[in-house]
Every structure is written in C-alpha cells, then in structure tokens.
Design a protein around this motif. Structure first.
Motif, PDB file in Angstrom:
ATOM      1  N   SER A 143       1.613  -3.218  -9.653  1.00 39.84           N
ATOM      2  CA  SER A 143       2.488  -2.871  -8.537  1.00 39.84           C
ATOM      3  C   SER A 143       2.267  -3.800  -7.343  1.00 39.84           C
ATOM      4  N   VAL A 144       1.008  -3.997  -6.966  1.00 39.59           N
ATOM      5  CA  VAL A 144       0.713  -4.807  -5.781  1.00 39.59           C
ATOM      6  C   VAL A 144       1.140  -6.260  -5.998  1.00 39.59           C
ATOM      7  N   VAL A 145       0.820  -6.818  -7.159  1.00 42.19           N
ATOM      8  CA  VAL A 145       1.199  -8.206  -7.432  1.00 42.19           C
ATOM      9  C   VAL A 145       2.719  -8.362  -7.429  1.00 42.19           C
ATOM     10  N   SER A 146       3.410  -7.409  -8.054  1.00 36.31           N
ATOM     11  CA  SER A 146       4.865  -7.493  -8.134  1.00 36.31           C
ATOM     12  C   SER A 146       5.505  -7.464  -6.759  1.00 36.31           C
ATOM     13  N   HIS A 147       5.068  -6.545  -5.911  1.00 33.65           N
ATOM     14  CA  HIS A 147       5.726  -6.394  -4.612  1.00 33.65           C
ATOM     15  C   HIS A 147       5.187  -7.363  -3.572  1.00 33.65           C
ATOM     16  N   TRP A 148       3.969  -7.808  -3.740  1.00 36.65           N
ATOM     17  CA  TRP A 148       3.440  -8.847  -2.849  1.00 36.65           C
ATOM     18  C   TRP A 148       4.226 -10.149  -3.039  1.00 36.65           C
ATOM     19  N   THR A 163       0.828  -1.208   0.000  1.00 41.81           N
ATOM     20  CA  THR A 163       0.000   0.000   0.000  1.00 41.81           C
ATOM     21  C   THR A 163       0.862   1.257   0.000  1.00 41.81           C
ATOM     22  N   THR A 164       1.898   1.261   0.814  1.00 40.57           N
ATOM     23  CA  THR A 164       2.779   2.431   0.883  1.00 40.57           C
ATOM     24  C   THR A 164       3.530   2.626  -0.424  1.00 40.57           C
ATOM     25  N   ILE A 165       4.029   1.537  -0.994  1.00 43.34           N
ATOM     26  CA  ILE A 165       4.749   1.639  -2.271  1.00 43.34           C
ATOM     27  C   ILE A 165       3.829   2.186  -3.351  1.00 43.34           C
ATOM     28  N   LEU A 166       2.612   1.661  -3.438  1.00 41.48           N
ATOM     29  CA  LEU A 166       1.690   2.104  -4.475  1.00 41.48           C
ATOM     30  C   LEU A 166       1.352   3.584  -4.317  1.00 41.48           C
ATOM     31  N   ALA A 167       1.084   4.024  -3.091  1.00 32.92           N
ATOM     32  CA  ALA A 167       0.748   5.434  -2.865  1.00 32.92           C
ATOM     33  C   ALA A 167       1.905   6.345  -3.255  1.00 32.92           C
ATOM     34  N   LEU A 168       3.129   5.982  -2.862  1.00 35.00           N
ATOM     35  CA  LEU A 168       4.293   6.796  -3.207  1.00 35.00           C
ATOM     36  C   LEU A 168       4.579   6.758  -4.697  1.00 35.00           C
ATOM     37  N   GLN A 169       4.395   5.611  -5.327  1.00 33.01           N
ATOM     38  CA  GLN A 169       4.633   5.516  -6.761  1.00 33.01           C
ATOM     39  C   GLN A 169       3.679   6.413  -7.542  1.00 33.01           C
ATOM     40  N   ILE A 170       2.401   6.405  -7.186  1.00 33.84           N
ATOM     41  CA  ILE A 170       1.447   7.271  -7.870  1.00 33.84           C
ATOM     42  C   ILE A 170       1.787   8.740  -7.626  1.00 33.84           C
ATOM     43  N   ALA A 171       2.182   9.075  -6.387  1.00 32.77           N
ATOM     44  CA  ALA A 171       2.530  10.455  -6.051  1.00 32.77           C
ATOM     45  C   ALA A 171       3.732  10.944  -6.851  1.00 32.77           C
ATOM     46  N   PHE A 189      -2.120  -0.061 -13.201  1.00 37.30           N
ATOM     47  CA  PHE A 189      -0.807   0.061 -12.571  1.00 37.30           C
ATOM     48  C   PHE A 189      -0.841  -0.438 -11.136  1.00 37.30           C
ATOM     49  N   GLY A 190      -1.948  -0.177 -10.424  1.00 37.04           N
ATOM     50  CA  GLY A 190      -2.063  -0.652  -9.050  1.00 37.04           C
ATOM     51  C   GLY A 190      -1.988  -2.167  -8.972  1.00 37.04           C
ATOM     52  N   LEU A 242      12.206  -1.965   2.634  1.00 35.23           N
ATOM     53  CA  LEU A 242      11.367  -2.678   1.675  1.00 35.23           C
ATOM     54  C   LEU A 242      10.650  -1.730   0.719  1.00 35.23           C
ATOM     55  N   ILE A 243      10.503  -0.471   1.106  1.00 38.76           N
ATOM     56  CA  ILE A 243       9.717   0.495   0.334  1.00 38.76           C
ATOM     57  C   ILE A 243      10.590   1.397  -0.531  1.00 38.76           C
ATOM     58  N   PHE A 244      11.683   1.882   0.034  1.00 43.95           N
ATOM     59  CA  PHE A 244      12.500   2.919  -0.606  1.00 43.95           C
ATOM     60  C   PHE A 244      12.929   2.592  -2.037  1.00 43.95           C
ATOM     61  N   PRO A 245      13.400   1.375  -2.365  1.00 43.74           N
ATOM     62  CA  PRO A 245      13.900   1.133  -3.733  1.00 43.74           C
ATOM     63  C   PRO A 245      12.832   1.180  -4.817  1.00 43.74           C
ATOM     64  N   TYR A 246      11.555   1.174  -4.448  1.00 40.97           N
ATOM     65  CA  TYR A 246      10.492   1.067  -5.447  1.00 40.97           C
ATOM     66  C   TYR A 246       9.642   2.323  -5.564  1.00 40.97           C
ATOM     67  N   VAL A 247      10.069   3.413  -4.931  1.00 42.11           N
ATOM     68  CA  VAL A 247       9.265   4.635  -4.950  1.00 42.11           C
ATOM     69  C   VAL A 247       9.112   5.164  -6.373  1.00 42.11           C
ATOM     70  N   VAL A 248      10.171   5.108  -7.147  1.00 38.97           N
ATOM     71  CA  VAL A 248      10.134   5.555  -8.545  1.00 38.97           C
ATOM     72  C   VAL A 248       9.987   4.325  -9.434  1.00 38.97           C
ATOM     73  N   SER A 249       8.925   4.296 -10.214  1.00 41.66           N
ATOM     74  CA  SER A 249       8.651   3.166 -11.098  1.00 41.66           C
ATOM     75  C   SER A 249       8.706   3.621 -12.556  1.00 41.66           C
ATOM     76  N   PRO A 250       9.719   3.188 -13.309  1.00 45.69           N
ATOM     77  CA  PRO A 250       9.750   3.535 -14.741  1.00 45.69           C
ATOM     78  C   PRO A 250       8.508   3.057 -15.491  1.00 45.69           C
ATOM     79  N   PHE A 251       8.016   1.880 -15.128  1.00 46.21           N
ATOM     80  CA  PHE A 251       6.812   1.378 -15.783  1.00 46.21           C
ATOM     81  C   PHE A 251       5.618   2.271 -15.479  1.00 46.21           C
TER      82      PHE A 251
END
Length: 278
Positions: free
Chosen positions: A204-209, A82-90, A200-201, A145-154
């Motif tokens: 993102s969720v499937v990948s990181h889950w 949830t945190t990764i997805l929110a930061l990625q969208i932001a 995208f959600g 666990l969150i920091f490396p995925y904040v920026v998503s090229p995809f």
C-alpha cells in the motif's frame, strides 16, 4: 552422489538467474545515485562511470532540499500514505473476516466481485471519481488523495486468504469467551495475521507513495503535492536540465521505502507466502 551432482548445476543456474534479474533491477537505482553525486559536466559524457571524478554530492543534495519544497512533498506523502493504510486496514480486515469466517447468502458472489475488482486498473475509475470529487467539493484537499483508495480489493483478498488459514476453532473459542465479531477481528485475527498486515502495508505505502496519475488529476496546489507530483514541479520550475539535484531529490524520496522494506522483508515474505497463495 549422482543426485547431488545433478542438482548442483540447477542451483547454479537458479542463482545466476536471480543475480542477473537483481542486477537489472538495481542498475537504474545505482545509476540514479551515481548521477546525484556528479557535477553537470560529467553527467552527459560519452563515457560513463559510476564513480565521479569530482564529488558533487553536497551541492546536489543541498539544492534538492533548499531549492524545492522537497520536505513538504515528503510530508504530504507520509500523511496521505499513513491515512490510506489505516483506513484500508479498518475496512479490509472486517470485510475479509466476513468473507473468510462468516456464512451468509451471497458470500461467494461478493468474493467473486472482489476478484473482478482486482482485474480493473484504477485508471478506469479516474473520470467518475473526479466528477464525484468535484460534486462533493474535495478536490485540492488531502481527502481527494485519500478517498479513492479507502477500499482495497487486494487488501480484502490478501487478508481473506490469510484468515482462511486460521483454524475455525480459534474463532469458536473466542466467541465462547464473549468476544463480538469485531472484537475477534481486532483482538484475535489481526495479531495472528501480522505478517499479512506488514506485507499489505508495504504494498500500500509503495503504491501510493509512487502514485502520480491520480494526484495529477486531483490536486493542483503545490502545498498538497505528494512526492512524484512534487518531483515534476521540481523538475520544471527549479532544476530545469540540472539533473544532479533532480537525481538527488529522487534518491531522497526513494530512500525511506528502501529502508522500510529492508526492515520488514522477513514479515513481507511470510505474509505473501503464508496468506496469498493458500
């Protein structure tokens, strides 16, 4: 009539290919569920049947929940995803808007770098990310666990493609109404790009889950383990060779993803077909 008769065999072959592919994909999941309701004696029989002779599901699922911190692992997965997805969208939505609708020097070069980043597997960056995490002291925390995925090229690519399909007149009208550029992103573009956001959600969720590689490096405390890493701990410490509870735990972990996809599949298809291929 001849045209319809000619198209019918093609349609049959196409549907047959789709059904065969779906069967190949579904067989491991059906097998997993089948093993999760069987007693140990039936799992390694030479003859296999999907339905058990003796239903052992209650015992296996009870062991999966009580003998390992399965619910804790799933809670960790929810927090991290949830945190990764929110930061990625932001981060990704404003970046995609800038690449799609703003004109500035170096825009095409930046988009080319995004495409290059899409080609790089995340494992390539594991060592520098681990060193950086050690230097700033975030290893064995949720931040690791969150920091490396904040920026998503995809994510940038997907949103950019969808934003490109939105007419420029919409942006000009929003500017005339007094919206700032960030206001246009959050109040105009994101609501119009809801299918892309859902698509995208899910990605993102499937990948990181399901991510195992980076959590295996970044955390060692059991209280922080996400589901895949927790499953390894469950397998080694609790279940051993008792594959019934192990398959029950795997079924419980996979089930939320299946339900989420079934609920959002229409928006998922619209987001992929409406944005990524334009």
């Amino acid at each position: 009539m001849s045209t319809r008769a000619f198209l019918a065999p093609k349609a049959i072959l196409r549907h047959a290919a789709l059904l065969a592919t779906a069967a190949l994909i579904l067989v491991p999941f059906i097998w997993m569920v089948s093993l999760s309701i069987k007693p140990p004696g039936e799992i390694f029989r030479s003859s296999f049947s999907f339905l058990p002779e003796q239903f052992y599901g209650v015992e296996n699922y009870t062991k999966a929940i009580t003998q390992a911190s399965l619910l804790r692992y799933m809670l960790n997965g929810v927090i991290v995803c949830t945190t990764i997805l929110a930061l990625q969208i932001a981060v990704c939505a404003p970046a995609a808007y800038a690449l799609a609708k703003l004109k500035f020097a170096g825009r095409d070069l930046l988009f080319a770098l995004v495409l290059v980043a899409l080609l790089l597997p995340h494992e390539v960056l594991a060592l520098p990310l681990f060193i950086l995490g050690y230097k700033i002291g975030i290893l064995n925390t949720y931040a690791a666990l969150i920091f490396p995925y904040v920026v998503s090229p995809f994510g940038i690519f997907l949103f950019r493609q969808f934003f490109k399909a939105i007419p420029d007149d919409v942006v000009h009208a929003a500017r005339l109404d007094g919206y700032s550029e960030l206001g246009i992103v959050w109040k105009i573009m994101i609501p119009m790009a809801l299918p892309a956001t859902v698509a995208f959600g899910i990605f993102s969720v499937v990948s990181h889950w399901n991510n195992l590689f980076w959590p295996l490096i970044a955390v060692s405390h059991e209280a922080l383990m996400p589901p895949p890493l927790g499953m390894m701990s469950f397998r080694n410490k609790e279940a051993g060779n008792d594959y019934g509870p192990l398959m029950a735990a795997a079924t419980i972990i996979v089930l939320p993803l299946v339900i989420a996809f079934l609920l959002a599949q229409r928006s998922f298809v619209e987001g992929i077909s409406g944005g990524a291929i334009k």
